[in-house]
Design a protein around this motif. Structure first.
Motif, PDB file in Angstrom:
ATOM      1  N   HIS B 101       0.906  -1.296  -0.157  1.00 28.02           N
ATOM      2  CA  HIS B 101       0.060  -0.016   0.107  1.00 28.02           C
ATOM      3  C   HIS B 101       0.955   1.294  -0.019  1.00 28.02           C
ATOM      4  N   HIS B 122      -6.706  -3.914   3.300  1.00 23.31           N
ATOM      5  CA  HIS B 122      -6.429  -2.498   3.460  1.00 23.31           C
ATOM      6  C   HIS B 122      -6.055  -1.638   2.081  1.00 23.31           C
ATOM      7  N   THR B 125      -6.706   2.173   1.687  1.00 25.01           N
ATOM      8  CA  THR B 125      -5.647   3.200   1.921  1.00 25.01           C
ATOM      9  C   THR B 125      -5.723   3.981   0.723  1.00 25.01           C
ATOM     10  N   ASN B 213      -6.558   3.959   5.338  1.00 23.02           N
ATOM     11  CA  ASN B 213      -6.081   2.705   5.630  1.00 23.02           C
ATOM     12  C   ASN B 213      -6.894   1.789   6.614  1.00 23.02           C
ATOM     13  N   MET B 214      -7.441   2.710   7.462  1.00 23.66           N
ATOM     14  CA  MET B 214      -8.243   2.085   8.692  1.00 23.66           C
ATOM     15  C   MET B 214      -9.778   2.046   8.537  1.00 23.66           C
ATOM     16  N   GLU B 217     -11.327  -1.430   9.149  1.00 24.23           N
ATOM     17  CA  GLU B 217     -11.572  -1.783  10.628  1.00 24.23           C
ATOM     18  C   GLU B 217     -12.867  -1.417  11.083  1.00 24.23           C
ATOM     19  N   THR B 298       0.001   1.456   7.834  1.00 20.82           N
ATOM     20  CA  THR B 298      -0.771   2.504   8.755  1.00 20.82           C
ATOM     21  C   THR B 298       0.334   3.595   9.131  1.00 20.82           C
ATOM     22  N   ASN B 377      -2.784  -1.500  12.296  1.00 17.71           N
ATOM     23  CA  ASN B 377      -4.111  -1.192  12.279  1.00 17.71           C
ATOM     24  C   ASN B 377      -5.090  -2.521  12.976  1.00 17.71           C
TER      25      ASN B 377
END
Ligand code: SF4
Lengths: 166, 412
Positions: B101, B122, B125, B213-214, B217, B298, B377
């Motif tokens: 990434h 991810h 991102t 990126n997160m 989550e 991250t 992350n």
């Protein structure tokens, strides 16, 4: 498509790390080997307890975390016939159809059944029969159903010579 | 009705309006698989009987997860990737190049309006560059490698409007952890999460990428940010297509909107064992720390390493600390700025650019019972390769202070 089997019940947020810890997937793509670790993160002896045709029933956000396709693959390879959950993480959901594992969203089933119960799922009708109750679920879109019937995206392509979007 | 950012990107591809819930087929601008996902992808590609990769310039392999290889099994899978890349003439970024990434934007594969798929969760991102970027599985990636297209359900969009100037010691990591703590791990499932506001505008690209990126989550399909002068400055000289400014229309419809006052936020951490278990640092102060990991897709970028070096310079760490730049470019720039010297002199172990301890596949695996502070992350049980470890996710600043003091402290 009718699936009848014994329930194994799990909670919320079962991640792909719970289903198959990352450390194994980098070393091999041998599914016999990987399947032995199925659900190791939640129940270390799970693989030795299950039999062919069993059904996983879980809470919300099943399959969250990493995109590893090994997770639905070993669930299917170990003989689990379907996964029913309150909700699924989206990559896991897509992956499951692509490898030919039926996954069904049902908000209520998990609160009604227990490990060991026998349930019956009719994929075509969008119904789950559990004890004396019937739970409806949103029918699976046509093109995904076709992929499932063919046994996954690889088989689908082999059989039809093109992808559903071509 | 105006369009959200994701609807605009889709419009750019199919030249008509689409609405949430609709299924669309989009051409792919970049498709990436790494050593955790490419082997299965190759297997599916070959089983399908696919003959060639649709576009050699747009298909990318990265070896970053177990890199360099630590065992024979992995080495065999790496060889499988190298053989495939050679046979089909696609680009493979090998050992030491960095995390996928970070490589994708650095090497010019990502641009505003692009549709990017990665066989990695991810992949979201890249939305920091006003691209539609999302993770898919290996078999789908095989289908993309063969056809150059994929189906998507147009997602609903959530808008997160962030305004205000962050206090000292607060970073974009604290903002995104705070948001995940509010929305929870599944709060944005299937949705596109669009970030706007003056806090985002003020942020560097390094900081912006931490947030997109997160997004996965909280279950998000992708994170998105409008492109501006900062996006242009980063991409200039890297991308082959002309740069364009892309942002949502004023009157676009969002299924949910959230306001964040960045000036009110404090540094936070995600406590074991879930990312949405977020607490202010002040509440967990004093917890003893055995290992610190600074790196990953991250927070392994130049700006992160700068923050860390500033805190560690001239001092010695008390906790075992591993630092891993996200890419070769980051490492080189950090060497030029003298950051690496400061970090090494402070007693940290420097790793090869790649994923490293983030995913617990080869090295930097904590010892039983260890408390770990990581700038990564995910802190799921077993994530770093051992179930009996307690992972706190934090910003590089909180991680550096934890390294220095051997415990979590509130920076004063
Ligand atoms: S750094 Fe960690 S989260 Fe990022 S791609 Fe690598 S393993 Fe995944």
């Amino acid at each position: 498509m009718i699936i009848k089997g014994r329930v194994w019940k799990f909670g919320d947020d079962i991640s792909t790390d719970h289903i198959i810890p990352g450390k194994y997937k980098f070393k091999t793509i041998d599914l016999d080997e990987l399947s032995k670790h199925l659900m190791e993160g939640v129940d270390p002896n799970f693989y030795s307890k299950i039999s062919k045709g069993d059904i996983i029933v879980a809470g919300k956000n099943f399959g969250c975390g990493s995109s590893r396709e090994q997770a639905p693959l070993i669930i299917k390879h170990a003989g689990i016939a379907a996964v029913v959950a309150k909700s699924f993480a989206r990559i896991f959901y897509r992956n499951s159809f692509n490898i030919g594992l039926p996954v069904i969203e049902s908000k209520d089933l998990v609160d009604y059944v227990n490990t060991g119960d026998i349930i019956e799922i009719s994929l075509t009708d969008g119904k789950i029969y559990a004890k004396d109750m019937i739970f409806d679920f949103k029918p699976i879109p046509d093109f995904l159903m076709k992929i499932l019937e063919d046994g996954g995206l690889v088989e689908h392509y082999k059989k039809r010579g093109k992808f559903p979007w071509e | 009705m105006g369009m959200t950012l994701i609807e605009k990107i889709i419009y750019g591809k199919i030249e008509r309006h689409s609405s949430p819930g609709e299924i669309v087929v989009l051409p792919i601008d970049a498709a990436m698989a790494h050593d955790g996902t490419a082997p299965l992808m190759i297997k599916s590609f070959e089983e399908m009987g696919a003959k060639k990769v649709w576009d050699r310039e747009k298909a990318i392999f990265v070896i970053d997860h177990i890199s360099p290889s630590s065992n024979e099994g992995t080495s065999t899978l790496h060889k499988m990737m190298r053989d495939f890349a050679k046979k089909h003439g696609i680009k493979l970024y090998d050992v030491g190049e960095g995390v996928c990434h970070q490589i994708l934007p650095e090497m010019g594969y990502v641009f505003p309006g692009a549709v990017v798929v990665g066989a990695d969760s991810h992949t979201c991102t890249h939305g920091a560059f006003a691209a539609f970027a999302t993770g898919i599985g290996s078999t789908e990636m095989a289908a993309v490698f063969a056809s150059g297209k994929l189906w998507f359900k147009v997602p609903e969009s959530i808008k997160i409007n962030i305004n205000g100037k962050m206090k000292e010691h607060v970073t974009s990591k604290d903002i995104i952890l705070h948001i995940i703590g509010e929305i929870k791990a599944d709060g944005a499932t299937y949705k596109a999460v669009e970030f706007t506001g003056n806090t985002i505008r003020e942020m560097s690209m390094d900081s912006r990428m931490v947030m997109t990126n997160m997004v996965v989550e909280m279950g998000g399909k992708t994170g998105l940010m409008p492109s501006d002068e900062k996006t242009r400055a980063f991409l200039e000289g890297r991308i082959k297509v002309p740069f364009k400014e892309l942002k949502a229309d004023e009157n676009a419809y969002y299924s949910d909107e959230l306001e964040v006052e960045a000036d009110k936020l404090e540094p936070v951490v995600s406590c074991p064992h879930s990312v949405d278990n977020v607490k202010p640092v002040s509440e967990v102060e004093g917890i003893e720390v055995d290992q610190v990991f600074i790196g990953s897709c991250t927070n392994g970028r130049l700006e992160d390493l700068r923050m860390v070096a500033k805190i560690l310079k001239g001092k010695k760490v008390k906790a075992r600390t591993i630092v891993m730049p996200a890419s070769r470019e980051v490492l080189l720039n950090a060497i030029k700025e003298g950051i690496i010297e400061d970090i090494i002199m402070a007693g940290c172990a420097l790793g090869v650019p790649g994923c490293g301890p983030c995913v617990g596949g080869h090295h930097g695996i904590p010892s039983p019972g260890d408390v770990v502070v990581a700038t990564t992350n995910r802190n799921f049980k077993g994530r770093m390769g051992i179930a009996d470890a307690y992972i706190y996710l934090a910003s590089p600043i909180i991680a550096a202070y934890a390294a220095l003091n051997g415990k979590i402290i509130y920076p004063r």
